[in-house]
Enzyme design. Structure first.
Site, short mmCIF file in Angstrom:
data_model
loop_
_atom_site.label_atom_id
_atom_site.label_comp_id
_atom_site.label_asym_id
_atom_site.label_seq_id
_atom_site.Cartn_x
_atom_site.Cartn_y
_atom_site.Cartn_z
N ARG A 242 74.75 -23.04 72.56
CA ARG A 242 74.86 -22.17 73.74
C ARG A 242 75.27 -20.78 73.26
NH1 ARG A 242 72.11 -25.11 75.95
NH2 ARG A 242 72.44 -26.33 77.85
N GLU A 271 71.96 -15.12 78.84
CA GLU A 271 70.49 -15.10 78.79
C GLU A 271 69.89 -15.25 80.19
OE1 GLU A 271 70.27 -18.65 76.17
OE2 GLU A 271 69.20 -19.64 77.81
N HIS A 289 65.16 -19.56 73.97
CA HIS A 289 65.66 -20.88 74.38
C HIS A 289 64.54 -21.94 74.41
CE1 HIS A 289 69.18 -22.92 76.70
NE2 HIS A 289 68.51 -23.80 75.97
C1 DGY Z 1 69.79 -28.52 76.99
O1 DGY Z 1 69.27 -29.54 77.42
O2 DGY Z 1 70.99 -28.33 77.10
C2 DGY Z 1 68.93 -27.57 76.27
O3 DGY Z 1 69.56 -26.40 75.99
C3 DGY Z 1 67.63 -27.33 76.99
O4 DGY Z 1 66.73 -26.89 76.02
#
Ligand code: DGY
Length: 323
Positions: A242, A271, A289
């Site tokens: 993240r 983001e 992402h």
């Molecule tokens: C999640 O599932 O947390 C991912 O970041 C999505 O790609």
């Protein structure tokens, strides 16, 4: 029996949307426009289930209602730091996520980033597209060898372990792990990994550091200026976890002053807005992402949400409940 009323907040793969419509009284977001906090508040007041994705912020403004109709937030994604878990739990709402099914693809993407930044693939691609390539020469875009190097993994859950597998068995990398809890010896042994006590212990030992820990307030700026300072001057930082886990200003300074070799990010704090300080760093690879963005993973994530919903509404405990 009437079918539960289910709201899907974004476009999902067609095969999953078809099944959702078959099993539930599902309202799909065919325009794919993100919902506002007010939209969420209205949804929580009228749907039995809301199906958010990892970019749908469900915080205080959306949750200020006395008695929500919603009984389950079946999240499409593994991370749930976008949901105010304390408030949601106070309302008695069940939250589920979609682990396992995206681990391999997310680790594949982390490995992609690692290779891209080590081998300067982003710089090379920009050069070719901009018509700036003047031909092969011994000193052109010389990068860093990956095979046999040391990879530090922060957060040794499912995705971290998949990353270790790729790096160790594919590229002969030595694996060092930092994890909140003690990792079972047999799990470490699968990749010949060694666990260290702290991030501060891990940083100076590694040629590459890959982040696989959860986001959320407790891990905000986990990788800050002092931890970046512990990295070797030729080491690389990879983030598919993240955005908030890294202090982006501190990272941009480390990149500008070349106190680290480079970084590769798939996720950003706030983001899709990208902090302008990151844009001009040449030794930085940035992707939008894409961690779980394969047809296979995105469909499997959707089917996992359906499994969780069916369990919940048919009176069984959903396998992926997180609260
Ligand atoms: C999640 O599932 O947390 C991912 O970041 C999505 O790609």
């Amino acid at each position: 029996m009437t079918k539960p009323k289910v709201l899907v907040t974004r476009r999902w793969p067609a095969a999953v949307e078809a099944q959702l419509s078959q099993h539930f009284d599902a309202v799909l977001n065919t325009s794919d426009v993100p919902m506002t906090p007010e939209d969420f508040k209205a949804a929580l007041a009228s749907y039995d289930a809301v199906l958010p994705t990892v970019t749908d912020k469900i915080g205080a403004p959306a949750l200020e209602l006395a008695r929500p109709q919603t009984k389950i937030l079946a999240n499409y994604g593994v991370g749930f730091s976008h949901i105010d878990m304390a408030r949601v739990s106070d309302h008695g709402i069940c939250v589920t996520n979609t682990p396992d099914v995206l681990s391999e693809c997310t680790a594949d993407l982390a490995m992609t980033l690692l290779l891209m930044v080590a081998r300067r693939a982003g710089e090379g691609e920009r050069e070719v597209r901009e018509g700036q390539w003047t031909g092969w020469r011994p000193t052109h875009l010389v990068g860093t060898k990956v095979s046999g190097k040391t990879l530090g993994i922060i957060g040794y859950g499912r995705i971290g372990q998949q990353m270790a597998r790729r790096a160790h068995h594919g590229f002969g990398m030595k694996i060092i792990v930092q994890n909140r809890s003690k990792v079972a010896p047999e799990v470490l042994a699968e990749c010949g990994a060694t666990q260290v006590d702290s991030i501060d212990d891990l940083m100076p030992l590694c040629d590459f550091v890959s982040l696989h820990c959860p986001g959320g307030p407790e891990n905000r700026n986990l990788i800050n200026a002092s931890r970046l300072n512990l990295m070797r001057p030729d080491a690389f930082l990879i983030n598919t976890a993240r955005g908030e886990v890294i202090d982006e200003l501190a990272l941009s300074q480390a990149l500008w002053f070349e106190t680290i070799g480079g970084a590769a990010l798939d996720v950003f704090d706030g983001e899709p807005r990208i902090n302008p300080v990151l844009r001009d760093c040449d030794n930085l690879v940035m992707l939008p992402h894409l961690g779980s963005a394969t047809r296979e993973a995105r469909e499997a994530m959707g089917f996992r949400v359906i499994d969780n919903l069916r369990d919940f509404f048919e009176g069984r405990a959903p396998r992926d409940r997180v609260n």
